[in-house]
Motif scaffolding. Sequence first.
Motif, PDB file in Angstrom:
ATOM      1  N   PRO A 511      17.149  52.915  57.852  1.00  0.00           N
ATOM      2  CA  PRO A 511      17.022  51.868  56.813  1.00  0.00           C
ATOM      3  C   PRO A 511      15.864  51.016  56.944  1.00  0.00           C
ATOM      4  N   GLY A 512      15.195  50.684  55.631  1.00  0.00           N
ATOM      5  CA  GLY A 512      14.253  49.815  55.318  1.00  0.00           C
ATOM      6  C   GLY A 512      13.064  50.523  55.547  1.00  0.00           C
ATOM      7  N   ALA A 513      12.815  51.892  55.745  1.00  0.00           N
ATOM      8  CA  ALA A 513      11.622  52.659  56.135  1.00  0.00           C
ATOM      9  C   ALA A 513      11.391  53.772  55.045  1.00  0.00           C
ATOM     10  N   LEU A 514      12.378  53.935  54.175  1.00  0.00           N
ATOM     11  CA  LEU A 514      12.336  55.022  53.022  1.00  0.00           C
ATOM     12  C   LEU A 514      11.405  54.397  51.730  1.00  0.00           C
ATOM     13  N   VAL A 515      10.979  55.330  51.033  1.00  0.00           N
ATOM     14  CA  VAL A 515      10.493  55.160  49.799  1.00  0.00           C
ATOM     15  C   VAL A 515      11.408  55.864  48.691  1.00  0.00           C
ATOM     16  N   LEU A 516      12.054  55.231  47.618  1.00  0.00           N
ATOM     17  CA  LEU A 516      12.495  55.909  46.609  1.00  0.00           C
ATOM     18  C   LEU A 516      11.826  56.732  45.723  1.00  0.00           C
ATOM     19  N   THR A 517      12.274  58.085  45.388  1.00  0.00           N
ATOM     20  CA  THR A 517      11.223  58.856  44.674  1.00  0.00           C
ATOM     21  C   THR A 517      11.955  59.254  43.338  1.00  0.00           C
ATOM     22  N   GLY A 518      13.326  59.086  43.436  1.00  0.00           N
ATOM     23  CA  GLY A 518      14.029  59.265  41.983  1.00  0.00           C
ATOM     24  C   GLY A 518      15.448  59.601  42.307  1.00  0.00           C
ATOM     25  N   LEU A 519      16.131  59.946  41.036  1.00  0.00           N
ATOM     26  CA  LEU A 519      17.448  60.562  41.104  1.00  0.00           C
ATOM     27  C   LEU A 519      17.406  62.023  40.331  1.00  0.00           C
ATOM     28  N   GLN A 520      18.443  62.724  40.737  1.00  0.00           N
ATOM     29  CA  GLN A 520      18.618  63.876  40.329  1.00  0.00           C
ATOM     30  C   GLN A 520      20.087  63.988  39.810  1.00  0.00           C
ATOM     31  N   ALA A 521      20.415  64.320  38.399  1.00  0.00           N
ATOM     32  CA  ALA A 521      21.817  64.086  37.864  1.00  0.00           C
ATOM     33  C   ALA A 521      21.947  65.467  37.397  1.00  0.00           C
ATOM     34  N   MET A 522      23.381  66.024  38.169  1.00  0.00           N
ATOM     35  CA  MET A 522      23.758  67.239  37.767  1.00  0.00           C
ATOM     36  C   MET A 522      25.210  67.633  37.074  1.00  0.00           C
ATOM     37  N   LEU A 523      25.241  68.289  36.405  1.00  0.00           N
ATOM     38  CA  LEU A 523      26.509  68.734  35.597  1.00  0.00           C
ATOM     39  C   LEU A 523      27.470  69.896  36.359  1.00  0.00           C
ATOM     40  N   ASP A 524      28.807  69.493  36.580  1.00  0.00           N
ATOM     41  CA  ASP A 524      29.759  70.587  37.004  1.00  0.00           C
ATOM     42  C   ASP A 524      30.642  70.704  35.958  1.00  0.00           C
ATOM     43  N   PRO A 525      30.566  71.594  34.911  1.00  0.00           N
ATOM     44  CA  PRO A 525      31.331  71.561  33.636  1.00  0.00           C
ATOM     45  C   PRO A 525      32.735  71.712  34.181  1.00  0.00           C
ATOM     46  N   PRO A 526      33.859  71.221  33.244  1.00  0.00           N
ATOM     47  CA  PRO A 526      35.258  71.776  33.337  1.00  0.00           C
ATOM     48  C   PRO A 526      35.433  72.997  33.321  1.00  0.00           C
ATOM     49  N   ARG A 527      36.337  73.455  34.111  1.00  0.00           N
ATOM     50  CA  ARG A 527      36.807  75.115  33.979  1.00  0.00           C
ATOM     51  C   ARG A 527      37.453  75.226  32.474  1.00  0.00           C
ATOM     52  N   SER A 528      37.175  76.343  32.016  1.00  0.00           N
ATOM     53  CA  SER A 528      37.925  76.530  30.501  1.00  0.00           C
ATOM     54  C   SER A 528      39.297  76.325  30.527  1.00  0.00           C
ATOM     55  N   ALA A 529      39.780  77.014  31.704  1.00  0.00           N
ATOM     56  CA  ALA A 529      41.502  76.984  31.784  1.00  0.00           C
ATOM     57  C   ALA A 529      41.989  75.751  32.177  1.00  0.00           C
ATOM     58  N   ALA A 530      40.943  74.778  32.599  1.00  0.00           N
ATOM     59  CA  ALA A 530      41.763  73.326  33.116  1.00  0.00           C
ATOM     60  C   ALA A 530      42.378  72.736  32.158  1.00  0.00           C
ATOM     61  N   ALA A 531      41.856  72.422  31.058  1.00  0.00           N
ATOM     62  CA  ALA A 531      42.289  71.506  30.137  1.00  0.00           C
ATOM     63  C   ALA A 531      43.791  72.173  29.649  1.00  0.00           C
ATOM     64  N   PRO A 532      43.834  73.345  29.333  1.00  0.00           N
ATOM     65  CA  PRO A 532      45.143  74.203  28.861  1.00  0.00           C
ATOM     66  C   PRO A 532      46.364  73.963  29.898  1.00  0.00           C
ATOM     67  N   ALA A 533      45.906  73.929  31.164  1.00  0.00           N
ATOM     68  CA  ALA A 533      46.708  73.962  32.441  1.00  0.00           C
ATOM     69  C   ALA A 533      47.259  72.497  32.687  1.00  0.00           C
ATOM     70  N   VAL A 534      46.225  71.583  32.409  1.00  0.00           N
ATOM     71  CA  VAL A 534      46.599  70.065  32.402  1.00  0.00           C
ATOM     72  C   VAL A 534      47.553  69.894  31.375  1.00  0.00           C
ATOM     73  N   ARG A 535      47.517  70.440  30.231  1.00  0.00           N
ATOM     74  CA  ARG A 535      48.545  70.140  29.007  1.00  0.00           C
ATOM     75  C   ARG A 535      49.767  70.783  29.401  1.00  0.00           C
ATOM     76  N   ALA A 536      49.898  72.136  30.154  1.00  0.00           N
ATOM     77  CA  ALA A 536      51.137  72.555  30.361  1.00  0.00           C
ATOM     78  C   ALA A 536      51.919  71.772  31.352  1.00  0.00           C
ATOM     79  N   CYS A 537      51.070  71.227  32.220  1.00  0.00           N
ATOM     80  CA  CYS A 537      51.772  70.339  33.282  1.00  0.00           C
ATOM     81  C   CYS A 537      52.333  69.518  32.891  1.00  0.00           C
ATOM     82  N   HIS A 538      51.769  68.506  31.811  1.00  0.00           N
ATOM     83  CA  HIS A 538      52.373  67.336  31.235  1.00  0.00           C
ATOM     84  C   HIS A 538      53.863  68.079  30.517  1.00  0.00           C
ATOM     85  N   THR A 539      53.602  69.073  29.721  1.00  0.00           N
ATOM     86  CA  THR A 539      54.663  69.514  29.183  1.00  0.00           C
ATOM     87  C   THR A 539      55.817  69.858  29.984  1.00  0.00           C
ATOM     88  N   ALA A 540      55.497  70.255  31.276  1.00  0.00           N
ATOM     89  CA  ALA A 540      56.769  70.721  32.110  1.00  0.00           C
ATOM     90  C   ALA A 540      57.243  69.409  32.925  1.00  0.00           C
TER      91      ALA A 540
END
Length: 883
Positions: A511-540
């Motif tokens: 702590p206090g000895a490092l130098v900031l070089t940057g940020l790396q931003a990544m995407l983990d996309p939703p599974r294709s079946a996740a949204a329909p499964a969430v809707r099915a749970c709500h219906t149930a």
Amino acid sequence: MSAHEVVLLLETDPQRGLSSTEANRRLERYGRNVLPAAGGGGVLRRILRQFHNPLIYVLIAASVVTVFLGEYVDSAVIFAVVLINAAIGYVQESRAEAALDSLRSMVRTEARVVRDGELRSISSDELVPGDLVRLEAGDKVPVDLRLVRLAELRIDESALTGESVPVDKLEAELPVGTPVADRRNMVWSGTLVAAGSGTGIAVATGAETELGQIHRLVGAAEVLATPLTRKLARFSKVLTVIILVLAAVTFAVGLLRGQDAVETFTATVALAVGAIPEGLPAAVTITLAIGVTRMARRRAVIRRLPAIETLGSTTLVCSDKTGTLTENQMTVRALWTPDGGYEVTGSGYRPEGEIRDDGRSSEALRWSLLAGAGCNDARIREQDGEWTLAGDPTEGAMLVVAAKAGIDQDELAADYPRRDTIPFDSTRQYMATLHDERVTRRTVVLAKGSVERIVSMCRAEMGADGALRPVRAEAALHAAEELAGRGLRVLATAVRPPDGADDGFDDSSLPGALVLTGLQAMLDPPRSAAAPAVRACHTAGIGVKMITGDHAATAGAIARQLGLLDEDRRDRVVTGTDLDGLPAEGFSDAVENAAVFARVSPAQKLRLVETLQRRGHVVAVTGDGVNDAPALRQANIGIAMARSGTEVAKEAADMVLTDDDFATIEAAVEEGRGVFDNITKFIVWTLPTNLGEGLVVLVAIVLGATLPLLPTQILWINMTTAVLLGLMLAFEPKEAGIMRRPPRDPGRPLLTAALMIRIVLVATLLVAGAWWIFQWEQSNGADVAQARTAALNLFVVVEMFYLFSCRSLTRSAWRIGFFTNRWLLLGVAAQALCQLAITYLPPMNDIFGTAPIGVEVWLRILAVGVVAALVVAVDKRLRRNLG
């Protein structure tokens, strides 16, 4: 021994491990790294277990007494039924245990091993003595290991030694005779890595491990009892007492009326065997086993059978985000440095794409990519045209983006060999590695972690030209906020450059000895079946909440894509900090109303689950990390991930998803509801027969009349129909709309008042029909054997018609499809052949006291069956209209 002596003894290499050829040779010599199968006490003990049931005791007693009364045929038939029931139970128990063993093998422990100088992920059962095995926080130790390298390694050995506090490990030699619990230079198979990392040499596998030695002494057979089967066991005991009391009263009434003692006892035996639902335990076990197999086909492995029953009552699913609702294939999509941002193309682990820098060069960007790839324990490799990852998906994404800039991990390791590591954990929130710079021989520290944590540790930031300047924390945090708002996960990178002061390498010096070089931003996309499964749970009627340690903006963006949040309901995202600031009463309301919880600690996640349970929810919780284990254990249904999950999470869970997909949870709930439905259908189908048989005999005793059914005939009805008719309901497909119902109230009894009324109604029809046809046939010239044969066949035919009605407890049998359960049709056909055999084959007539009957008798029997089906259909229709 010293570590060097262990290396020499086992003829291995502490850097490159064994060669593949040598590993295969040792695998043949020592066998697979598996524990011996737990014995079930031998074949004889398993057979004897089938007779350990109060209801079976009644049948055995009846068989013995009838021998002394000279009723040898009756005695033989009763005892044959007992043997058949035991055989069915034995075969089914063997198959159920074999099925569970095969399902357990689906959740195989993966081990990271160095072979031929390369880090590989292999099944733990392929490990051999001499293998070089790496351990990380959350792993289950796969073999007994002598440690050769470690970094803050702590092991939970409570399962082996009873030590409740994780043990700090070291590399030192220890005196001969040091007890197992004090051998701190060893880690033991079956224990859990609580923190840190380490590398060890396998010194014992399989049965030769410490765990294997204990296993040989005490065994590890899993008890297959469930809440439902325990209820049935209690039901059996209560029913036995009722039957014995009723039989005693019946026998006494017969004697007081002056009836023959032998005939009266025969009638009493008939009442007892008629009231016993012999096929119920087997039907429940088979239905559960079929449900487990169906769930496995849909990639949900049940580790504890009670989970099947509880799934039908689940009201709320608290899900992780990463890997469950999303793909868990992180891809860096954006980079930020103190002098500007960059977009990245390409996706997945294939290192194809580019960093769009518009011709700009940046030393800060180069060091950010170096930090991401160097402070990294993952590996990506190509095999058969497919790029796969061994390690953490976030680290894999950082390797891939560095490769897109031309930075090869092997070359980086050669130019900057690693000397030491501060591993990542959820408390520290960063990882750091110490390297030697090959050219200048100076040290450099590479670090990555959460933006807030890394920025707080930095004294400066690096510009595009490599010059250092005071860190602008607000700019970095603002950039992270913007990137997270796009649904991206953001990590910060930092270095302690080679020209910096070398002030040590630990939590206190960085702590206090490092130098900031940057940020790396990544995407983990939703599974294709996740949204329909969430809707099915709500219906149930099942709520879905996301609980994640990720940034609130990232979690909210993904939640909106999945339908967990409306675009205008941002207030339903609650952070761990928000929760800490709430009073007790406000906390409970916030937990109920919020849909997304971000930046949540393990303790907060556990408190969330406990609060939801206190509010009456049946909670399913998903998790994959060490920090998820408390919540998984607390949940009504703990659900772990097979691919990305740690062994700690799997051990704490009731169910494991082999594909890590949220849609599989919805499928498992659907299967769980189907299993419970089929068990209920069998009970509703079988109880009227037992009740009707008992009432037929009781009426005969009270009236002093001839028995319409003999004990052997009653046993024939019970056993053949249970196997050929009732068990076919276990294969009944799920009803349409099963996921549009609200969850089942766990406090509701197995049989509702409406179903109990239907059971009594059908039993009454059976008693009335049997007495009518018995009396009708005798009054029209038939002898007693023919009249009894007519009554016997009437019972079975009514059961056949009623079986089709029980395929749905609420809907008409015709509306669910006549041919949708081919097993049921085959069972009805087989039962019909059996009835023709017992009616017309002379040997069967002699054994069971039956006689051939004419076509007109069959027509009268079928008419009663049709009437019974119509009455049940009207009952269903009236209840639907009233409901």
